[in-house]
Design a protein around this motif. Structure first.
Motif, PDB file in Angstrom:
ATOM      1  N   VAL A 240      17.701  59.033  53.490  1.00  0.00           N
ATOM      2  CA  VAL A 240      18.209  57.704  52.439  1.00  0.00           C
ATOM      3  C   VAL A 240      18.755  58.293  50.621  1.00  0.00           C
ATOM      4  O   VAL A 240      19.927  57.668  50.753  1.00  0.00           O
ATOM      5  CB  VAL A 240      16.427  57.310  51.634  1.00  0.00           C
ATOM      6  N   GLY A 241      18.403  59.291  50.740  1.00  0.00           N
ATOM      7  CA  GLY A 241      20.216  60.229  50.267  1.00  0.00           C
ATOM      8  C   GLY A 241      20.658  60.703  50.846  1.00  0.00           C
ATOM      9  O   GLY A 241      21.254  61.709  49.535  1.00  0.00           O
ATOM     10  N   ARG A 242      21.185  61.669  51.854  1.00  0.00           N
ATOM     11  CA  ARG A 242      22.590  61.614  51.808  1.00  0.00           C
ATOM     12  C   ARG A 242      23.310  60.612  50.974  1.00  0.00           C
ATOM     13  O   ARG A 242      23.778  59.596  50.843  1.00  0.00           O
ATOM     14  CB  ARG A 242      22.793  61.113  53.335  1.00  0.00           C
ATOM     15  N   ARG A 243      24.851  61.227  50.438  1.00  0.00           N
ATOM     16  CA  ARG A 243      25.331  62.649  50.789  1.00  0.00           C
ATOM     17  C   ARG A 243      24.500  63.619  49.180  1.00  0.00           C
ATOM     18  O   ARG A 243      24.646  64.638  49.560  1.00  0.00           O
ATOM     19  CB  ARG A 243      26.561  62.325  49.833  1.00  0.00           C
ATOM     20  N   GLY A 244      23.727  63.066  48.735  1.00  0.00           N
ATOM     21  CA  GLY A 244      23.193  63.513  47.932  1.00  0.00           C
ATOM     22  C   GLY A 244      21.784  64.245  48.088  1.00  0.00           C
ATOM     23  O   GLY A 244      21.395  65.689  47.601  1.00  0.00           O
ATOM     24  N   GLY A 245      21.055  64.034  49.312  1.00  0.00           N
ATOM     25  CA  GLY A 245      20.037  64.272  50.095  1.00  0.00           C
ATOM     26  C   GLY A 245      18.844  64.966  49.137  1.00  0.00           C
ATOM     27  O   GLY A 245      18.663  63.620  48.565  1.00  0.00           O
ATOM     28  N   MET A 246      17.746  65.197  48.857  1.00  0.00           N
ATOM     29  CA  MET A 246      16.737  64.990  49.018  1.00  0.00           C
ATOM     30  C   MET A 246      16.534  65.724  47.010  1.00  0.00           C
ATOM     31  O   MET A 246      15.764  64.931  46.628  1.00  0.00           O
ATOM     32  CB  MET A 246      15.554  66.282  48.845  1.00  0.00           C
ATOM     33  N   ARG A 247      18.024  65.941  46.393  1.00  0.00           N
ATOM     34  CA  ARG A 247      18.234  65.865  44.756  1.00  0.00           C
ATOM     35  C   ARG A 247      18.268  64.483  44.933  1.00  0.00           C
ATOM     36  O   ARG A 247      17.618  63.790  44.299  1.00  0.00           O
ATOM     37  CB  ARG A 247      19.106  66.380  44.386  1.00  0.00           C
ATOM     38  N   HIS A 248      19.054  63.934  45.327  1.00  0.00           N
ATOM     39  CA  HIS A 248      19.394  62.304  45.141  1.00  0.00           C
ATOM     40  C   HIS A 248      18.216  61.716  45.403  1.00  0.00           C
ATOM     41  O   HIS A 248      17.809  60.537  44.617  1.00  0.00           O
ATOM     42  CB  HIS A 248      20.566  61.829  46.114  1.00  0.00           C
ATOM     43  N   LEU A 249      18.064  61.534  45.933  1.00  0.00           N
ATOM     44  CA  LEU A 249      16.380  60.854  46.965  1.00  0.00           C
ATOM     45  C   LEU A 249      15.169  61.102  45.619  1.00  0.00           C
ATOM     46  O   LEU A 249      14.626  59.922  45.119  1.00  0.00           O
ATOM     47  CB  LEU A 249      16.027  61.548  48.232  1.00  0.00           C
ATOM     48  N   LEU A 250      15.030  62.030  45.327  1.00  0.00           N
ATOM     49  CA  LEU A 250      13.986  62.137  44.082  1.00  0.00           C
ATOM     50  C   LEU A 250      14.484  61.661  42.762  1.00  0.00           C
ATOM     51  O   LEU A 250      13.292  60.458  42.161  1.00  0.00           O
ATOM     52  CB  LEU A 250      13.539  63.431  43.621  1.00  0.00           C
ATOM     53  N   ASP A 251      15.677  61.538  42.849  1.00  0.00           N
ATOM     54  CA  ASP A 251      16.146  61.727  40.807  1.00  0.00           C
ATOM     55  C   ASP A 251      16.052  59.764  41.508  1.00  0.00           C
ATOM     56  O   ASP A 251      15.714  58.554  40.331  1.00  0.00           O
ATOM     57  CB  ASP A 251      17.586  61.764  40.885  1.00  0.00           C
ATOM     58  N   HIS A 252      16.726  59.084  42.370  1.00  0.00           N
ATOM     59  CA  HIS A 252      16.413  57.857  42.144  1.00  0.00           C
ATOM     60  C   HIS A 252      15.398  56.483  42.748  1.00  0.00           C
ATOM     61  O   HIS A 252      15.057  55.839  42.057  1.00  0.00           O
ATOM     62  CB  HIS A 252      17.116  57.488  44.091  1.00  0.00           C
ATOM     63  N   LEU A 253      14.532  57.697  43.534  1.00  0.00           N
ATOM     64  CA  LEU A 253      13.089  56.934  43.871  1.00  0.00           C
ATOM     65  C   LEU A 253      12.193  57.887  43.964  1.00  0.00           C
ATOM     66  O   LEU A 253      10.928  57.057  44.144  1.00  0.00           O
ATOM     67  CB  LEU A 253      13.144  56.631  45.621  1.00  0.00           C
ATOM     68  N   GLY A 254      12.086  58.740  43.046  1.00  0.00           N
ATOM     69  CA  GLY A 254      10.860  59.642  42.423  1.00  0.00           C
ATOM     70  C   GLY A 254      10.048  58.509  41.561  1.00  0.00           C
ATOM     71  O   GLY A 254       8.757  58.961  41.639  1.00  0.00           O
ATOM     72  N   GLY A 255      10.236  58.352  41.250  1.00  0.00           N
ATOM     73  CA  GLY A 255       9.407  56.982  39.931  1.00  0.00           C
ATOM     74  C   GLY A 255       8.835  55.928  40.998  1.00  0.00           C
ATOM     75  O   GLY A 255       7.570  55.643  40.453  1.00  0.00           O
TER      76      GLY A 255
END
Length: 315
Positions: A240-255
């Motif tokens: 879901v976070g491509r291009r940012g990968g898991m880092r973007h996913l956690l920043d975006h949906l972690g909360g």
């Protein structure tokens, strides 16, 4: 081509991974798509994503009139929304940004236009509070990638009309989706809550010892082959976070994911709950023999295992 609902055009607001996948699917169904996204380079990334998805959609079968030429990109929200009877939205999960966007769209759009949000976890009752016409705001939550996965969760807020829910279900069915209509709003909806529960158990805690962590990883590798989504409970969210990968996913949906974890609760198997579970399973499996069920299950598992083995790059 128009769908059975008579809809010929859809507006997509937000063209990230999910929005672009939706846009490609709508185009493959013969719809015209007007898209917008304020992010720099969004037009080019959308075009690239649609062209990347297109061969798979061609293999799946295109509707009459389907063409990538039916895609238009607009620099302003107002231009993208003009004349669209259905509007799908996939942007940030921040509630303040979403409410502001919905308020703006609600002002621009005719009150008969359905506004369907792809939100992963925000409740429509909260989002529609910003709208003068909350009855036309509904959840249309897909699963990654929307251009391939047929499931869509259609859930109304407290003020969503029954007509809007029915129109939304009819629309998704007409374009080949398999929508479901959960009757109750919960954080993360249904499928995301199930995946969040699996994911919670897959995230290493600080108390794990080295040997325990290794057993945990081995177990996950086996389980991921049959978990929700073709990438497993942990790897799938990263896509879901491509291009940012898991880092973007956690920043975006972690909360939001953390809030789903907190909302999962700790059920107690009371006699009443046991009976409710038994009754539900009996109703689901009624009129199907054990032989039929196990045969279908085994065929499905073998097909999934063969497909996973053939795709070496998927964990």
């Amino acid at each position: 081509m128009s769908t059975e609902t008579g809809i010929k055009r859809v507006a997509v607001v937000g063209t990230g991974v999910i929005g672009a996948s939706w846009a490609a699917y709508f185009l493959a169904q013969g719809l015209k798509v007007s898209a917008t996204d304020p992010a720099p380079g969004a037009r080019e990334r959308l075009t690239e994503a649609v062209l990347r998805h297109w061969p798979t959609l061609v293999e799946s079968g295109l509707a009459t009139g389907a063409s990538v030429d039916n895609l238009s990109f607009h620099d302003t929200l107002e231009a993208a929304l003009e004349g669209a009877p259905v509007r799908c939205r996939k942007r940030s999960e921040r509630a303040d940004l979403k409410l502001a966007l919905f308020e703006r769209m609600d002002t621009v759009l005719d009150q008969n236009v359905v506004i369907a949000s792809s939100s992963s976890g925000l409740l429509m009752s909260d989002v529609q509070a910003a709208c003068r016409h909350p009855e036309r705001v509904v959840l249309g939550h897909p699963f990654n990638p929307p251009h391939l996965i047929p499931l869509v969760e259609v859930i109304g807020g407290k003020r969503t009309s029954a007509e809007t829910i029915q129109r939304t279900l009819d629309f998704y069915r007409a374009i080949g989706k398999r929508p479901i209509n959960p009757k109750k709003e919960v954080k993360g909806h249904i499928a995301n809550r199930l995946q969040a529960a699996l994911w919670r158990e897959s995230v290493p805690s600080g108390g794990h010892r080295r040997r325990e962590r290794e057993r945990h990883r081995r177990c996950h590798r086996l389980r991921s082959r049959l978990a929700l989504g073709c990438h497993g409970a942990v790897c799938k969210p990263a896509f879901v976070g491509r291009r940012g990968g898991m880092r973007h996913l956690l920043d975006h949906l972690g909360g939001p994911i953390e809030s789903w974890w907190g909302d999962l609760g700790t059920p107690v198997l009371t006699p009443e709950l046991k009976q409710k579970v038994v009754d539900g399973i009996d109703a689901e499996l009624a009129n199907r023999s054990d032989t039929q069920i196990t045969t279908e299950r085994d065929e499905l598992i073998l097909a999934m295992l063969r497909a996973k083995a053939a795709a070496a790059s998927i964990p």
